[in-house]
Design a protein around this motif. Structure first.
Motif, PDB file in Angstrom:
ATOM      1  N   GLU A   1      47.697  35.567  45.294  1.00  0.00           N
ATOM      2  CA  GLU A   1      47.181  35.737  43.698  1.00  0.00           C
ATOM      3  C   GLU A   1      47.694  34.489  42.824  1.00  0.00           C
ATOM      4  O   GLU A   1      48.717  34.304  42.845  1.00  0.00           O
TER       5      GLU A   1
ATOM      6  N   GLU B   1      41.388  38.527  44.498  1.00  0.00           N
ATOM      7  CA  GLU B   1      41.410  38.520  42.873  1.00  0.00           C
ATOM      8  C   GLU B   1      42.412  39.203  42.090  1.00  0.00           C
ATOM      9  O   GLU B   1      42.989  38.943  41.137  1.00  0.00           O
ATOM     10  N   ASN B   2      42.878  40.342  42.871  1.00  0.00           N
ATOM     11  CA  ASN B   2      43.889  41.221  42.180  1.00  0.00           C
ATOM     12  C   ASN B   2      44.802  41.756  43.248  1.00  0.00           C
ATOM     13  O   ASN B   2      44.520  42.767  44.111  1.00  0.00           O
TER      14      ASN B   2
END
Length: 139
Positions: free
Chosen positions: A122, A79-80
């Motif tokens: 990502e 996600e990050n």
């Protein structure tokens, strides 16, 4: 006609099952879905990568990996990526710097305790995986 939905799993061999499990659980945050047992002993396990995707790991003593005798790598979407890099560094694991790739994604690279290369990925709104436009490789 066959329609592939997603990667079901990637299988790797490990020289040290406990060390490998700790890496994937503690460093990458994957949970063990289930273990494989033989003669009352764990000899492998499935790690949950989200959805119906998994990493399958089996004990195999003497396993060695190099750029010429392994799956080139497998990729985990995160996600990050900045947070993932900070977390991995906090665990004392070497990781490459974040790179903006030619396919408009961000990536960084690590190796598991067996030398298996893992790409952390990502997506962006411009990622070729969504837009479908050809890209010129910059590597």
């Amino acid at each position: 006609m066959i329609k592939v939905k997603q990667i079901a799993h990637v299988c790797i061999f490990a020289h040290d099952l406990d060390k490998t499990r700790a890496f994937y659980e503690d460093v990458l945050g994957l949970d063990t879905q289930f273990n494989f047992l033989r003669d009352g002993r764990i000899f492998g396990f499935y790690l949950n990568c989200g959805g119906r995707s998994h990493v399958e790991v089996f004990q195999k003593d003497g396993t060695s990996y190099s750029d010429t005798n392994q799956i080139t790598h497998f990729c985990l979407e995160v996600e990050n990526l900045d947070e993932a890099i900070a977390h991995i560094k906090s665990k004392g694991i070497d990781i490459t710097n974040k790179k903006y790739a030619c396919d408009d994604t961000y990536q960084a690279w690590i190796r598991d305790p067996n030398g298996v290369r893992i790409e952390l990925f990502e997506y962006t709104d411009k990622s070729a995986q969504f837009t479908g436009r050809d890209r010129v490789a910059d590597w």
